[in-house]
Scaffold this motif. Structure first.
Motif, mmCIF file in Angstrom:
data_model
loop_
_atom_site.group_PDB
_atom_site.id
_atom_site.type_symbol
_atom_site.label_atom_id
_atom_site.label_comp_id
_atom_site.label_asym_id
_atom_site.label_seq_id
_atom_site.Cartn_x
_atom_site.Cartn_y
_atom_site.Cartn_z
ATOM 1 N N PHE A 1 -1.939 3.730 -8.478
ATOM 2 C CA PHE A 1 -2.231 4.339 -7.183
ATOM 3 C C PHE A 1 -1.881 3.290 -6.137
ATOM 4 C CE2 PHE A 1 -5.916 6.312 -9.689
ATOM 5 C CZ PHE A 1 -5.169 7.430 -10.045
ATOM 6 N N ILE A 2 -1.011 3.626 -5.201
ATOM 7 C CA ILE A 2 -0.675 2.686 -4.135
ATOM 8 C C ILE A 2 -0.674 3.394 -2.792
ATOM 9 C CG2 ILE A 2 0.663 1.187 -5.669
ATOM 10 C CD1 ILE A 2 3.188 2.201 -4.284
ATOM 11 N N SER A 3 -0.823 2.603 -1.747
ATOM 12 C CA SER A 3 -0.790 3.126 -0.382
ATOM 13 C C SER A 3 0.655 3.132 0.114
ATOM 14 C CB SER A 3 -1.641 2.241 0.528
ATOM 15 O OG SER A 3 -1.066 0.952 0.611
ATOM 16 N N ILE B 1 -1.662 6.893 3.137
ATOM 17 C CA ILE B 1 -2.583 6.053 3.898
ATOM 18 C C ILE B 1 -1.993 4.645 3.952
ATOM 19 C CG2 ILE B 1 -3.943 5.514 1.828
ATOM 20 C CD1 ILE B 1 -6.443 5.360 3.644
ATOM 21 N N ALA B 2 -2.069 4.002 5.101
ATOM 22 C CA ALA B 2 -1.665 2.602 5.242
ATOM 23 C C ALA B 2 -2.942 1.780 5.318
ATOM 24 C CB ALA B 2 -0.818 2.404 6.487
ATOM 25 N N LEU B 3 -3.062 0.795 4.441
ATOM 26 C CA LEU B 3 -4.286 0.001 4.357
ATOM 27 C C LEU B 3 -4.219 -1.296 5.152
ATOM 28 C CD1 LEU B 3 -5.024 0.585 0.586
ATOM 29 C CD2 LEU B 3 -6.116 1.699 2.541
ATOM 30 N N GLY B 4 -3.022 -1.788 5.401
ATOM 31 C CA GLY B 4 -2.879 -2.983 6.226
ATOM 32 C C GLY B 4 -3.029 -4.302 5.513
ATOM 33 N N SER B 5 -3.962 -4.389 4.577
ATOM 34 C CA SER B 5 -4.132 -5.646 3.851
ATOM 35 C C SER B 5 -4.613 -5.347 2.443
ATOM 36 C CB SER B 5 -5.116 -6.572 4.564
ATOM 37 O OG SER B 5 -6.403 -5.984 4.572
ATOM 38 N N GLY B 6 -4.334 -6.291 1.563
ATOM 39 C CA GLY B 6 -4.704 -6.150 0.168
ATOM 40 C C GLY B 6 -3.542 -6.578 -0.703
ATOM 41 N N THR B 7 -3.765 -6.562 -1.992
ATOM 42 C CA THR B 7 -2.733 -6.981 -2.933
ATOM 43 C C THR B 7 -1.703 -5.875 -3.098
ATOM 44 O OG1 THR B 7 -4.378 -8.310 -4.092
ATOM 45 C CG2 THR B 7 -2.320 -7.874 -5.256
ATOM 46 N N ARG B 8 -0.449 -6.273 -2.975
ATOM 47 C CA ARG B 8 0.662 -5.331 -3.091
ATOM 48 C C ARG B 8 1.259 -5.396 -4.494
ATOM 49 N NH1 ARG B 8 1.644 -3.915 2.114
ATOM 50 N NH2 ARG B 8 0.940 -5.384 3.677
ATOM 51 N N GLY C 1 -2.058 -1.791 -3.827
ATOM 52 C CA GLY C 1 -2.651 -1.143 -4.986
ATOM 53 C C GLY C 1 -4.030 -1.679 -5.317
ATOM 54 N N GLU C 2 -4.518 -2.584 -4.486
ATOM 55 C CA GLU C 2 -5.823 -3.208 -4.716
ATOM 56 C C GLU C 2 -6.956 -2.232 -4.424
ATOM 57 O OE1 GLU C 2 -8.434 -6.984 -3.042
ATOM 58 O OE2 GLU C 2 -6.401 -6.697 -2.333
ATOM 59 N N ALA C 3 -7.966 -2.257 -5.273
ATOM 60 C CA ALA C 3 -9.220 -1.514 -5.087
ATOM 61 C C ALA C 3 -9.015 -0.042 -4.744
ATOM 62 C CB ALA C 3 -10.076 -2.197 -4.021
ATOM 63 N N PRO C 4 -8.260 0.695 -5.556
ATOM 64 C CA PRO C 4 -8.035 2.106 -5.231
ATOM 65 C C PRO C 4 -9.321 2.940 -5.214
ATOM 66 C CG PRO C 4 -7.213 1.612 -7.424
ATOM 67 C CD PRO C 4 -7.576 0.305 -6.785
ATOM 68 N N ALA C 5 -10.352 2.482 -5.912
ATOM 69 C CA ALA C 5 -11.610 3.234 -5.911
ATOM 70 C C ALA C 5 -12.201 3.352 -4.513
ATOM 71 C CB ALA C 5 -12.611 2.580 -6.854
ATOM 72 N N THR C 6 -11.774 2.490 -3.598
ATOM 73 C CA THR C 6 -12.318 2.531 -2.236
ATOM 74 C C THR C 6 -11.522 3.438 -1.299
ATOM 75 O OG1 THR C 6 -11.052 0.603 -1.495
ATOM 76 C CG2 THR C 6 -13.218 0.183 -2.471
ATOM 77 N N TRP C 7 -10.343 3.928 -1.722
ATOM 78 C CA TRP C 7 -9.528 4.731 -0.804
ATOM 79 C C TRP C 7 -8.802 5.907 -1.438
ATOM 80 C CZ3 TRP C 7 -4.508 4.467 -2.461
ATOM 81 C CH2 TRP C 7 -4.117 3.327 -3.169
ATOM 82 N N HIS C 8 -8.710 5.970 -2.737
ATOM 83 C CA HIS C 8 -7.850 6.989 -3.339
ATOM 84 C C HIS C 8 -8.536 8.325 -3.642
ATOM 85 C CE1 HIS C 8 -7.076 8.616 -7.409
ATOM 86 N NE2 HIS C 8 -8.118 7.915 -7.741
#
Length: 179
Positions: free
Chosen positions: A9-11, A142-149, A16-23
């Motif tokens: 799951f990626i933005s 969704i664009a998350l702006g920061s996190g591990t890509r 792809g970091e912490a998808p449980a918080t946004w996906h």
């Protein structure tokens, strides 16, 4: 020969970091079918430490949750240089030895395909080693702006698009293979 199938799951901006918080607002039957198709082709999960720890904190404690039979019943190989054991989640085993050699050996063995869920660092390493056969990206609107890509600015990894499907939620399911 088995295939290595990585699903992430990626933005829109590649995180792809912490998808449980946004996906989860984008999860629907279409996405469930796409993820289920990957699981149905595999008999082993290959997970990095962070993803394994996140999943192990949920699945063994929620056996009635949808998908728990697959998540808990499927053998899991965990790539980690810091974990001493993976007893917290049944059917988990630490993958021993050199990652590239161990995965190449697994691919040559009997059985169904091997799936990777999440595990950005692991997926990146196996893409660079040319061991990933299919890369399933579920790109969320969704664009998350920061996190591990997924792609961190390392070397070029040529890919070829095999298919793309747009879900009603706006999620784009793309499938790539090495070019």
């Amino acid at each position: 020969m088995k295939k290595i199938i990585a699903g992430l799951f990626i933005s829109l901006d590649g995180i792809g970091e912490a998808p449980a918080t946004w996906h989860f607002p984008y999860w629907n039957d279409e996405m469930g079918a796409a993820v289920g198709a990957i699981w149905s082709r595999s008999d082993t999960m290959l997970l990095g430490r962070k993803t394994w720890q996140e999943l192990a904190s949920y699945w063994p404690h929620n056996p009635e949750a949808e998908g728990a039979d697959v998540m808990n019943g499927t053998p899991k190989l965990v790539v980690s240089s810091t974990l001493d054991n993976v007893d917290a989640w049944p059917n988990s085993t630490l993958l021993e030895g050199d990652l590239v050699e161990a995965v190449a050996e697994l691919k040559a063995g009997p059985g169904k395909d091997i799936s990777i869920s999440g595990s950005l660092t692991l997926t990146r390493a196996l893409l660079r080693a040319k061991l990933v056969d299919e890369l399933h990206l579920l790109v969320h609107p969704i664009a998350l702006g920061s996190g591990t890509r997924l792609f961190d600015g390392g070397e070029h990894i040529p890919l070829q698009l095999l298919s793309s499907t747009t879900f009603t939620t706006g999620v784009l399911h793309t499938v790539y293979a090495p070019a």
